[in-house]
Design a protein around this motif. Structure first.
Motif, PDB file in Angstrom:
ATOM      1  N   VAL B 127       0.813  -1.262  -0.043  1.00 51.60           N
ATOM      2  CA  VAL B 127      -0.109  -0.063  -0.041  1.00 51.60           C
ATOM      3  C   VAL B 127       0.962   1.317   0.003  1.00 51.60           C
ATOM      4  N   ALA B 128       1.866   1.097   0.750  1.00 49.83           N
ATOM      5  CA  ALA B 128       3.018   2.549   0.913  1.00 49.83           C
ATOM      6  C   ALA B 128       3.427   2.651  -0.414  1.00 49.83           C
ATOM      7  N   ILE B 129       3.841   1.653  -1.147  1.00 57.36           N
ATOM      8  CA  ILE B 129       4.664   1.681  -2.395  1.00 57.36           C
ATOM      9  C   ILE B 129       3.594   2.366  -3.357  1.00 57.36           C
ATOM     10  N   VAL B 130       2.285   1.997  -3.573  1.00 57.71           N
ATOM     11  CA  VAL B 130       1.444   2.167  -4.426  1.00 57.71           C
ATOM     12  C   VAL B 130       1.085   3.612  -4.041  1.00 57.71           C
ATOM     13  N   LEU B 131       0.793   3.957  -2.938  1.00 57.23           N
ATOM     14  CA  LEU B 131       0.260   5.457  -2.556  1.00 57.23           C
ATOM     15  C   LEU B 131       1.702   6.384  -2.814  1.00 57.23           C
ATOM     16  N   SER B 132       2.797   5.863  -2.328  1.00 54.72           N
ATOM     17  CA  SER B 132       4.074   6.857  -2.972  1.00 54.72           C
ATOM     18  C   SER B 132       4.236   7.058  -4.393  1.00 54.72           C
ATOM     19  N   GLY B 133       3.723   5.950  -4.990  1.00 57.15           N
ATOM     20  CA  GLY B 133       3.917   6.068  -6.413  1.00 57.15           C
ATOM     21  C   GLY B 133       2.916   6.893  -7.118  1.00 57.15           C
ATOM     22  N   LEU B 134       1.712   6.791  -6.435  1.00 56.19           N
ATOM     23  CA  LEU B 134       0.620   7.597  -7.137  1.00 56.19           C
ATOM     24  C   LEU B 134       0.825   9.197  -6.776  1.00 56.19           C
ATOM     25  N   LEU B 135       1.554   9.288  -5.452  1.00 58.28           N
ATOM     26  CA  LEU B 135       1.421  10.885  -5.036  1.00 58.28           C
ATOM     27  C   LEU B 135       2.911  11.452  -5.472  1.00 58.28           C
ATOM     28  N   GLY B 136       3.688  10.672  -5.884  1.00 60.69           N
ATOM     29  CA  GLY B 136       5.116  11.031  -6.526  1.00 60.69           C
ATOM     30  C   GLY B 136       6.022  11.032  -5.331  1.00 60.69           C
ATOM     31  N   ALA B 137       7.307  10.959  -5.890  1.00 62.41           N
ATOM     32  CA  ALA B 137       8.432  10.916  -4.779  1.00 62.41           C
ATOM     33  C   ALA B 137       8.669  12.077  -4.048  1.00 62.41           C
ATOM     34  N   GLY B 138       8.999  11.984  -2.752  1.00 65.28           N
ATOM     35  CA  GLY B 138       9.172  12.985  -1.928  1.00 65.28           C
ATOM     36  C   GLY B 138       8.997  12.284  -0.377  1.00 65.28           C
ATOM     37  N   ILE B 139       9.881  12.968   0.492  1.00 61.09           N
ATOM     38  CA  ILE B 139       9.707  12.488   1.912  1.00 61.09           C
ATOM     39  C   ILE B 139       8.186  12.859   2.546  1.00 61.09           C
ATOM     40  N   GLU B 140       7.511  13.994   2.222  1.00 66.64           N
ATOM     41  CA  GLU B 140       6.316  14.438   2.788  1.00 66.64           C
ATOM     42  C   GLU B 140       5.323  13.438   2.141  1.00 66.64           C
ATOM     43  N   GLN B 141       5.311  13.084   0.716  1.00 67.77           N
ATOM     44  CA  GLN B 141       4.265  11.981   0.374  1.00 67.77           C
ATOM     45  C   GLN B 141       4.476  10.902   0.938  1.00 67.77           C
ATOM     46  N   LEU B 142       5.711  10.253   0.894  1.00 70.21           N
ATOM     47  CA  LEU B 142       5.929   8.995   1.699  1.00 70.21           C
ATOM     48  C   LEU B 142       5.335   9.081   3.215  1.00 70.21           C
ATOM     49  N   LEU B 143       5.508  10.153   3.808  1.00 69.46           N
ATOM     50  CA  LEU B 143       5.062  10.283   5.272  1.00 69.46           C
ATOM     51  C   LEU B 143       3.656  10.211   5.253  1.00 69.46           C
ATOM     52  N   PHE B 144       2.830  10.735   4.225  1.00 67.57           N
ATOM     53  CA  PHE B 144       1.527  10.666   4.066  1.00 67.57           C
ATOM     54  C   PHE B 144       0.730   9.151   3.892  1.00 67.57           C
ATOM     55  N   ALA B 145       1.931   8.343   2.997  1.00 66.46           N
ATOM     56  CA  ALA B 145       1.415   7.013   2.744  1.00 66.46           C
ATOM     57  C   ALA B 145       1.767   6.177   3.778  1.00 66.46           C
ATOM     58  N   ILE B 146       2.368   6.510   4.831  1.00 69.31           N
ATOM     59  CA  ILE B 146       2.847   5.560   5.956  1.00 69.31           C
ATOM     60  C   ILE B 146       1.651   6.055   7.006  1.00 69.31           C
ATOM     61  N   GLY B 221      10.987   7.718  -1.627  1.00 71.80           N
ATOM     62  CA  GLY B 221      11.086   8.795  -0.575  1.00 71.80           C
ATOM     63  C   GLY B 221      12.138   9.868  -0.481  1.00 71.80           C
ATOM     64  N   ALA B 222      12.925  10.034   0.346  1.00 69.51           N
ATOM     65  CA  ALA B 222      13.899  11.172   0.309  1.00 69.51           C
ATOM     66  C   ALA B 222      14.641  11.118  -0.843  1.00 69.51           C
ATOM     67  N   GLN B 223      14.582  12.651  -1.392  1.00 73.55           N
ATOM     68  CA  GLN B 223      15.579  12.515  -2.752  1.00 73.55           C
ATOM     69  C   GLN B 223      16.819  13.063  -2.441  1.00 73.55           C
ATOM     70  N   PRO B 224      17.991  12.983  -3.255  1.00 74.79           N
ATOM     71  CA  PRO B 224      19.209  13.465  -3.235  1.00 74.79           C
ATOM     72  C   PRO B 224      19.136  15.103  -3.266  1.00 74.79           C
ATOM     73  N   PRO B 225      19.791  16.152  -2.701  1.00 75.42           N
ATOM     74  CA  PRO B 225      21.091  15.433  -1.729  1.00 75.42           C
ATOM     75  C   PRO B 225      20.703  15.162  -0.210  1.00 75.42           C
ATOM     76  N   VAL B 226      19.170  14.845   0.145  1.00 76.24           N
ATOM     77  CA  VAL B 226      18.934  14.763   1.633  1.00 76.24           C
ATOM     78  C   VAL B 226      19.529  13.587   2.010  1.00 76.24           C
ATOM     79  N   PRO B 227      20.259  13.758   3.187  1.00 79.42           N
ATOM     80  CA  PRO B 227      21.068  12.370   3.864  1.00 79.42           C
ATOM     81  C   PRO B 227      20.227  11.639   4.519  1.00 79.42           C
ATOM     82  N   GLU B 228      19.040  11.363   4.081  1.00 80.12           N
ATOM     83  CA  GLU B 228      18.458  10.168   4.633  1.00 80.12           C
ATOM     84  C   GLU B 228      18.901   8.735   4.524  1.00 80.12           C
ATOM     85  N   TRP B 229      18.717   7.959   5.432  1.00 80.21           N
ATOM     86  CA  TRP B 229      19.529   6.740   5.616  1.00 80.21           C
ATOM     87  C   TRP B 229      19.371   5.859   4.353  1.00 80.21           C
ATOM     88  N   GLY B 230      18.435   5.461   3.992  1.00 82.47           N
ATOM     89  CA  GLY B 230      17.914   4.845   2.778  1.00 82.47           C
ATOM     90  C   GLY B 230      18.381   5.310   1.703  1.00 82.47           C
TER      91      GLY B 230
END
Lengths: 266, 280
Positions: B127-146, B221-230
């Motif tokens: 579900v998280a992958i589908v929602l993130s894919g639909l909403l577009g890449a980005g940490i905020e969108q990922l947060l919403f999906a989670i 999720g997070a996009q470069p250059p953001v230093p998120e661990w993943g």
């Protein structure tokens, strides 16, 4: 007997649950101050439903309930809150009567806390009213050590928990206490202790009880008057002295017969 | 009895010591990086790319010459911070839904249950992958999906606790004593709900951190250059053979934090388990 103050009047109470099950049909009786009415009958006969209707946690379909002359069935929610202190209940399962997550003192003092610390008359006049002092006095009244006030329910036995439930019920000095099979889940010794405690508190504090039980011996010990219920109706009513008289209803005789054969087996 | 108590106390002390020790290490590392080294986690310096560990760069530098330790510590803000934020929002949405559903019953409860079933029909990650894919890449969108994936478990656990407790005699006694619905919720239901929610949250934190890192790793999720661990793991993937430590450090950081939150979850579960105490 008429000069004795009437505490509870139940008049033509009926209650039907969904799917047409008639839980109560035309139930009427009165309970006078300092008396105890025993309510017996098989499981599903409507005893606990009647208790819930009197406590106003179930709505009545018809009829009325008067407590100290006040019509409970006509009261709005706020007025009912005021009247609550005159009516308390002790339930069958001591473990379920006390919240396992809160300490004994907080369960015990719940009714008095709701009443905003109104000074109860059971506290000796020379003692200053504090929440702690009232709790200690209540524990003494039911024969428990005040050291149990700071423990959680799982640290007490079934009989001790039931004593706490009784202490909570008497804390508001109610006109009526509904005892819904308070000894059913206790061992024989604890049952005898609790019945003795209830009897002595009744005399000391002038309490009135509606005592629901399967146990005819317990009902005969505590009650002054007995009602026999079946299929939501009162089938028989009599003074406890006449429990074994020959002119009892056939259903009452059947109950006595079953009870006596169980006693013999034991 | 004594041996059991000692064993339990030793286990608790070990968990507390381990957690405290790791926090002290983390705080010490942060102080060192921010007050002594003072590296910019985003500034590219190609002259210093792929350096091994040295005094100036204790964990070396990445393919763009950025200090790995600084990026790991700043990255904790994204990975752990967004994990905690997602958890808090999911709990804040789930708890009122669960309380309302359990207490009111009827059509509200049925509506809630069908919605929850719809969410639970698919695994969280899908579900998280589908929602993130639909909403577009980005940490905020990922947060919403989670949050959309996780709120259901909080609502369900609160609802089931309320359903278990609401018919007990002490609830009836509280109503007879004249307590208002709000007071009953506060005094009698909240202590039951709180334990379950805290334990679930602490166990969920690790899963959410893994989810954030995993989705950032695959680019959702997070996009470069953001230093998120993943995202750091993803950045280091092409250099796995020449500089394996670039993948090792964020991997260890993720594993360490997940382990720590699971230890905390186990400790809290034991702490709130009254029945276990009775058995012991």
């Amino acid at each position: 007997m008429n000069f004795i103050e009437e505490v509870l009047r139940v008049d033509a109470v009926s209650k039907q649950y969904t799917r047409g099950h008639q839980a109560l049909s035309d139930i009427s009786f009165t309970l006078k101050k300092g008396m105890c009415i025993g309510l017996v009958g098989e499981s599903g006969s409507g005893k606990s439903t009647l208790a819930k209707c009197i406590l106003m946690v179930e709505k009545l379909d018809s009829g009325g309930v008067w407590l100290n002359g006040q019509p409970l069935h006509q009261m709005k929610k706020k007025a009912m809150q005021q009247e609550r202190k005159a009516m308390q209940a002790v339930f069958q399962h001591p473990a379920a009567s006390l919240n396992p997550k809160i300490k004994i003192i907080d369960s015990l003092m719940e009714p008095l806390d709701v009443q905003k610390n109104k000074r109860p008359s059971f506290l000796p006049a020379e003692k200053k009213y504090t929440r702690e002092a009232a709790a200690v006095r209540l524990m003494e009244m039911v024969g428990l050590s005040p050291s149990y006030l700071r423990v959680y329910p799982h640290e007490l036995s079934g009989g001790q928990k039931q004593r706490i439930a009784i202490a909570r019920a008497i804390s508001t000095e109610p006109a009526l206490i509904i005892l819904d099979e308070p000894t059913a889940s206790l061992d024989v010794l604890a049952q005898a202790d609790i019945l003795q405690l209830l009897k002595s508190l009744k005399f000391q504090l002038g309490l009135s009880y509606l005592f629901i039980s399967h146990d005819l011996a317990a009902v005969q010990f505590l009650s002054d008057y007995i009602l026999v219920m079946r299929h939501g109706r009162i089938e028989d009513r009599f003074d406890k002295k006449h429990l074994f008289s020959q002119d009892r209803h056939s259903y009452t005789k059947k109950l006595i017969h079953v009870f006596e054969s169980q006693e013999d087996q034991q | 009895m004594d041996a059991l108590v000692i064993k339990k106390q030793t286990k608790n002390r070990l968990a507390i010591a381990l957690t405290a020790g790791l926090f002290v290490c983390l705080a010490g590392m942060m102080a060192y990086v921010f007050f002594v080294l003072k590296h910019d986690p985003l500034l590219v310096n190609l002259n210093e790319r792929l350096q091994p560990a040295n005094l100036e760069h204790p964990l070396g530098t990445d393919h763009l010459g950025r200090d790995v330790l600084t990026r790991l510590i700043v990255g904790a803000r994204y990975t752990i911070g967004y994990g905690v934020l997602a958890l808090a929002i999911a709990a804040l949405i789930g708890i009122p839904f669960g309380l309302l559903s359990g207490l009111k019953g009827g059509i509200i409860d049925r509506l809630f249950m069908r919605t929850a079933d719809a969410f639970l029909a698919f695994p969280d990650t899908i579900v998280a992958i589908v929602l993130s894919g639909l909403l577009g890449a980005g940490i905020e969108q990922l947060l919403f999906a989670i949050v959309m994936v996780k709120w259901v478990s909080y609502a369900r656990i609160v609802r089931s606790t309320v359903l278990t407790e609401r018919d007990k005699d002490y609830m009836l006694a509280a109503a007879i004593n004249g307590l208002s619905t709000w007071s009953i919720m506060k005094k009698h239901l909240f202590p039951h709900v709180a334990g379950h929610v805290v334990v679930l949250a602490s166990l969920d934190l690790g899963k959410i951190i893994l989810l954030i890192s995993a989705l950032s790793y695959i680019g959702l999720g997070a996009q470069p250059p953001v230093p998120e661990w993943g995202a750091m793991l993803n950045d280091a993937r092409p250099y796995f053979q020449s500089a394996p430590s670039l993948m090792l450090y964020p991997g260890l950081a993720i594993a360490g934090v997940v382990l720590l939150s699971n230890i905390a979850g186990d400790y809290l579960r034991d702490h709130f388990d009254v029945k276990k105490e009775v058995k012991e």
